[in-house]
Design an enzyme around this catalytic site. Structure first.
Site, mmCIF file in Angstrom:
data_model
loop_
_atom_site.group_PDB
_atom_site.id
_atom_site.type_symbol
_atom_site.label_atom_id
_atom_site.label_comp_id
_atom_site.label_asym_id
_atom_site.label_seq_id
_atom_site.Cartn_x
_atom_site.Cartn_y
_atom_site.Cartn_z
ATOM 1 N N GLU A 1 -1.627 -2.026 6.834
ATOM 2 C CA GLU A 1 -2.545 -1.533 5.800
ATOM 3 C C GLU A 1 -3.119 -2.689 4.983
ATOM 4 O OE1 GLU A 1 -0.797 1.269 3.089
ATOM 5 O OE2 GLU A 1 -2.704 2.141 2.519
ATOM 6 N N HIS A 16 -4.872 10.914 6.771
ATOM 7 C CA HIS A 16 -5.006 9.991 5.635
ATOM 8 C C HIS A 16 -5.812 10.631 4.520
ATOM 9 C CE1 HIS A 16 -4.920 6.310 3.437
ATOM 10 N NE2 HIS A 16 -4.570 5.570 4.459
ATOM 11 N N TYR A 73 -0.793 9.576 -1.343
ATOM 12 C CA TYR A 73 -0.724 9.135 0.059
ATOM 13 C C TYR A 73 0.617 9.532 0.684
ATOM 14 C CZ TYR A 73 -4.857 5.996 -0.233
ATOM 15 O OH TYR A 73 -6.110 5.468 -0.356
ATOM 16 N N ALA A 132 -9.950 3.927 2.609
ATOM 17 C CA ALA A 132 -9.516 5.330 2.552
ATOM 18 C C ALA A 132 -9.708 5.925 1.163
ATOM 19 C CB ALA A 132 -8.051 5.430 2.970
ATOM 20 N N SER A 133 -9.374 5.158 0.143
ATOM 21 C CA SER A 133 -9.456 5.725 -1.210
ATOM 22 C C SER A 133 -10.888 6.003 -1.608
ATOM 23 C CB SER A 133 -8.804 4.783 -2.220
ATOM 24 O OG SER A 133 -9.512 3.569 -2.284
#
Lengths: 335, 335
Positions: A282, A176, A192, A70-71
């Site tokens: 996660e 997200h 987040y 995601a990052s």
């Protein structure tokens, strides 16, 4: 069966970053092309055997709903072409993971969002990933600017064409965000969690689910601050003449269990309707260490759930499997 | 004695808003002056007798640490002169409240912040409020832009001149944002909570308290998302080779109890060191209704604290009085 609804490919072989570095270096090249990512199947196997698969075995989960890191989505980098090329490569890599380990991973896609751009690209990529690659959902970034929050709220009509496609394909989105390029916001420690809280409040304020009666979102990281402040949200909803929270989120808004201590998970399960909670860890993600207070990984969230007082077998089935199958109905074709 | 560390003058007589409306209407007048606020002492008494004083009596608190309405600070409106005039009037009104009811209210000031401006104005106003009006602290807005987050993090040297004055005067700051002019963020449902979470993570990342060994901040609204995600923050601190959270915040970072349901308050008291928690209710504030599940106001936080299991008399003394006297040492000259 234990389904982990929240895993990212944070351990991808270095060929992915090599591609990305070259892409960013060439941002101003007029002649740039999509290029290719050089990663072998063995590299993929290695990257997973030592991490996600090892943890699945050790922690006793069966399947991870798996998406690109995601990052690293970083929708604020470059332009729409940059975002599209990068996204297609990332999603294709997830597809390869799912082909290599069809019993262990099910795909969820990144979207080629770009600040200020229409969502046509995203609709196309969602269709490709669902119809051609067998993915079952997507990660939707409410702030593609990376911490400047320049996009309209998730309840704005800007997003509606994309929601129409989600409804048509019967897939949910996890809300997200990605990396933060605003120095105020540490990515995993602030951006987040803020995004999770923000999205929930947006859903509380508007009638989005009247317009889309089957639209579904997962708010990750245990719903941000929301369960801890459940009384505030119940009170705000009441003051604003909105429906009660339980009614408002039923069938529409779900929280994962990415909360990394017992007291947090206890609160989540005590307060939020269990129908609205999906097991997630996660892993391998934001927090990688071992908690000296327990001797186990912070993100080994199954351990906390196993200790929540008062859960019945039926409750556990919902949390670990049943709810995921309802939120991601395409899971049932695969598992 | 029960000290409520978090109250705003949200019920100020209408003369205050009349002034503000005129000020905003005249933003472009070259000849604008500070003007005056037309409010009588009787109007002040009425506004408090029907709200804050009534609630103090009903709920059994003695003193409220009282500041101007947070959402109305709106540092993004106008320019530095606008902010200064508005701030001085708001603080003077709090001073009048404290003169009328010296046993019930102690003042905390708003600051004349303006996006992008140096903090000289704020230093002057803090000195005036502490030395001339007898105030004991301030509300510091980490995002004077109102939801665009254009200021540097609270650990940046930009803020250091102001911190030097806080240390010299021995007063703490509550980290408190104001209204949001970003459509993504509902003020009390997202922006406030996000700012709390953001500030905590900033403090976790930097060595601010090495530079200012006596600097103290209150993070309101129960610390935003932080206690619920305490494991995440402990894990992030560990991964980043930072000190353990308990050590990092000791004597520096405090959470109030503005969490509006039992499970949230239970978690706060179970997880955060009790030395770092101050009783607060934010009444009359973000949530004004009565919780149908309890029959009491959502923001009657004393009721939740009274029901937290396992608190000793010593613990309760800390939460309700002792910690406040340490964080706001000037309280001891007044009470």
């Amino acid at each position: 069966m234990i389904i982990d609804c929240h895993g990212h490919y944070t351990t991808a072989p270095k060929g992915l970053q090599t591609f990305r570095d070259a892409q960013i270096e060439g941002l101003n090249d007029r002649s740039r092309t999509k290029g290719s990512v050089a990663i072998t199947d063995d590299e993929i196997r290695d990257s997973l055997e030592q991490a996600q698969l090892k943890f699945q075995r050790e922690r006793g989960s069966d399947v991870t709903i798996f998406s690109p890191r995601a990052s690293a989505m970083a929708h604020h980098v470059g332009d729409a072409t940059t975002s599209l090329h990068w996204t297609e490569h990332c999603n294709d890599l997830i597809h390869r993971v799912c082909l290599l380990y069809p019993a262990n991973f099910v795909g969820v896609c990144q979207l080629p969002q770009t600040p200020g751009n229409p969502l046509a690209n995203c609709i196309q990529e969602l269709e490709r990933c669902v119809n051609e690659l067998g993915f079952i959902g997507c990660n939707l970034n409410p702030d593609p600017s990376g911490g400047h929050w320049t996009a309209p709220p998730l309840t704005d009509r800007y997003w509606y064409p994309f929601y129409e496609k989600m409804v048509e394909l019967d897939v949910p989105a996890m809300v997200h965000v990605s990396a933060s390029c605003n120095a105020n916001f540490h990515a995993t420690g602030a951006h987040y969690i803020n995004a999770d809280t923000t999205a929930f409040m947006q859903f509380l304020q508007a009638d989005l689910f009247k317009d889309f009666p089957t639209l579904r979102f997962i708010i990750p990281h245990g719903g941000g601050a929301v369960p801890y402040h459940w009384g505030r949200y119940r009170g705000l909803a009441q003051d604003m003449k909105r429906p009660p929270l339980g009614e408002l989120i039923r069938g529409h808004v779900f929280f994962d269990t990415c909360v990394y201590h017992q007291a947090g998970i206890d609160l989540l399960c005590r307060i939020v309707p269990l129908d609205n909670i999906l097991f997630g860890s996660e892993m391998v993600g934001a927090v990688r260490g071992i908690d000296p207070e327990t001797g186990h990984h912070f993100d080994d969230t199954r351990r906390y759930l196993d200790k929540v007082p008062g859960l019945t077998d039926g409750d556990r089935h919902k949390l670990f499997e049943g709810n995921a199958r309802k939120v991601y109905p395409r899971l049932n074709r695969l598992l």
